[in-house]
Design an enzyme around this catalytic site. Structure first.
Site, PDB file in Angstrom:
ATOM      1  CG  LEU A   1      -0.984   5.268  16.203  1.00  0.00           C
ATOM      2  CD1 LEU A   1      -1.538   6.090  15.044  1.00  0.00           C
ATOM      3  CD2 LEU A   1       0.495   5.593  16.446  1.00  0.00           C
TER       4      LEU A   1
ATOM      5  CE  LYS B   1       4.861  -2.647  17.394  1.00  0.00           C
ATOM      6  NZ  LYS B   1       5.103  -3.648  18.451  1.00  0.00           N
TER       7      LYS B   1
ATOM      8  CG  ASN C   1      -6.040   1.366   9.506  1.00  0.00           C
ATOM      9  OD1 ASN C   1      -4.942   1.081   9.017  1.00  0.00           O
ATOM     10  ND2 ASN C   1      -6.797   0.467  10.111  1.00  0.00           N
TER      11      ASN C   1
ATOM     12  CG  HIS D   1      -9.688  -3.514   8.851  1.00  0.00           C
ATOM     13  ND1 HIS D   1      -8.739  -3.984   9.729  1.00  0.00           N
ATOM     14  CD2 HIS D   1     -10.722  -4.394   8.903  1.00  0.00           C
ATOM     15  CE1 HIS D   1      -9.182  -5.103  10.286  1.00  0.00           C
ATOM     16  NE2 HIS D   1     -10.379  -5.377   9.807  1.00  0.00           N
TER      17      HIS D   1
ATOM     18  CG  ASN E   1      -2.207  -0.798   0.959  1.00  0.00           C
ATOM     19  OD1 ASN E   1      -3.048  -0.390   0.156  1.00  0.00           O
ATOM     20  ND2 ASN E   1      -2.318  -1.947   1.604  1.00  0.00           N
TER      21      ASN E   1
HETATM   22  C1  GRF Z   1      -3.288  -4.937   4.109  1.00  0.00           C
HETATM   23  O1  GRF Z   1      -4.172  -5.973   3.818  1.00  0.00           O
HETATM   24  C2  GRF Z   1      -3.932  -3.968   5.045  1.00  0.00           C
HETATM   25  O2  GRF Z   1      -5.281  -3.794   4.832  1.00  0.00           O
HETATM   26  C3  GRF Z   1      -3.704  -4.660   6.362  1.00  0.00           C
HETATM   27  O3  GRF Z   1      -2.408  -5.189   6.275  1.00  0.00           O
HETATM   28  C4  GRF Z   1      -2.094  -5.432   4.908  1.00  0.00           C
HETATM   29  C5  GRF Z   1      -0.847  -4.663   4.622  1.00  0.00           C
HETATM   30  O4  GRF Z   1      -0.349  -4.897   3.339  1.00  0.00           O
HETATM   31  N1  GRF Z   1      -3.939  -3.769   7.473  1.00  0.00           N
HETATM   32  P1  GRF Z   1       0.889  -4.068   2.784  1.00  0.00           P
HETATM   33  O5  GRF Z   1       1.958  -4.039   3.888  1.00  0.00           O
HETATM   34  O6  GRF Z   1       0.421  -2.685   2.449  1.00  0.00           O
HETATM   35  O7  GRF Z   1       1.339  -4.837   1.590  1.00  0.00           O
END
Ligand code: GRF
Length: 194
Positions: free
Chosen positions: A98, A96, A112, A114, A22
Site C-alpha cells: 500500500l 501488494k 498485518n 506475517h 485467515n
Molecule cells: C499467511 O501465512 C500470512 O501470514 C502470509 O500469507 C499467508 C496467507 O495465508 N502473509 P491465507 O491466505 O490467509 O491462507
C-alpha cells in the site's frame, strides 16, 4: 476515525490475495466467537483468490483490485471505506504494498499478519530462510502497518519450535495454525486500546 456500530462491532475490511484461510478464520470469529468486528468489505488483488469463496459464502461485499493502477485503485477503495464507515483494515496474505498516502489515511488502524518472528525475516520465503539459518524457533507476528515493509509496531507474536524434520511446507502449515489463534487475539488487543 474509529467508528463502532451500535452493537459495538467495529466495521472492518480484510485485504487478501490467496487462499484466505485467515480471512475465513476472522469471519468465523466475528460471527460465532464474539470477536467485536463486523467484516463488511473484502478486497482481493487476485481474481482467482480462493478467499473470495468465503465472501460469497458469508455474503460479504467483495471487490477485485489488481493494483495495476495503484493510485486509482487505492482512491476507489478509500472512497468505499469512507462511505461505509469502515474503520479498521486487516491485511491477511495481501501481496501488494500500500502507498504511504493510503497508509497515512488509516494510520494506526491497519494490521498485518506475517509468518515470522519479526523483525526477523521480513518479506517473502520466511520459512525457507528460517530453516536455512538453522533457527530453533519461528512463528508469526501481527503488527501495525507503516510505510516500511513488515516493520510497524508489533501487536502480538507467537512462536513455535522448528524441528530438524521441518520443511518450508510443514513449517508453513504449523505457523498458519498459530496465525489463526493470534490474529483474533491481536485484534481484540488493538480494539481494547482504541
Ligand atoms: C499467511 O501465512 C500470512 O501470514 C502470509 O500469507 C499467508 C496467507 O495465508 N502473509 P491465507 O491466505 O490467509 O491462507
Amino acid at each position: 476515525m474509529i467508528k463502532f456500530l451500535g452493537t459495538n462491532k467495529l466495521k472492518t475490511a480484510v485485504f487478501i490475495s490467496g487462499n484466505g484461510s485467515n480471512l475465513k478464520n476472522l469471519i468465523e470469529f466475528s460471527l460465532f466467537k464474539k470477536l467485536p468486528i463486523k467484516i463488511s468489505f473484502i478486497v482481493s488483488s487476485n481474481s482467482n483468490s480462493k478467499g473470495l469463496n468465503f465472501a460469497k459464502k458469508y455474503k460479504i461485499k467483495s471487490q477485485i483490485y489488481k493494483f495495476n493502477n495503484k493510485t486509482k485503485d487505492e482512491n476507489e477503495i478509500l472512497k468505499y471505506l469512507k462511505r461505509n464507515n469502515i474503520s479498521m483494515i486487516c491485511l491477511a496474505g495481501f501481496m501488494k504494498i500500500l502507498s504511504n498516502n493510503f497508509i497515512k489515511k488509516y494510520s494506526g488502524t491497519i494490521l498485518n499478519i506475517h509468518p515470522s518472528l519479526l523483525p526477523k525475516y521480513r518479506g517473502l520465503n520466511t520459512h525457507r530462510r528460517a530453516i536455512e539459518n538453522k533457527e530453533k524457533f519461528s512463528g508469526c507476528t501481527v503488527h501495525f502497518v507503516n510505510s516500511k515493509l513488515d516493520s510497524g509496531k508489533v501487536v502480538l507474536q507467537k512462536r513455535v519450535k522448528i524441528t530438524n524434520k521441518d520443511t518450508p511446507k510443514s513449517l508453513s502449515k504449523k505457523i498458519l495454525k498459530l496465525e489463526h489463534l493470534l490474529y483474533p487475539k491481536a485484534i481484540l488487543k488493538v480494539i481494547s486500546n482504541f
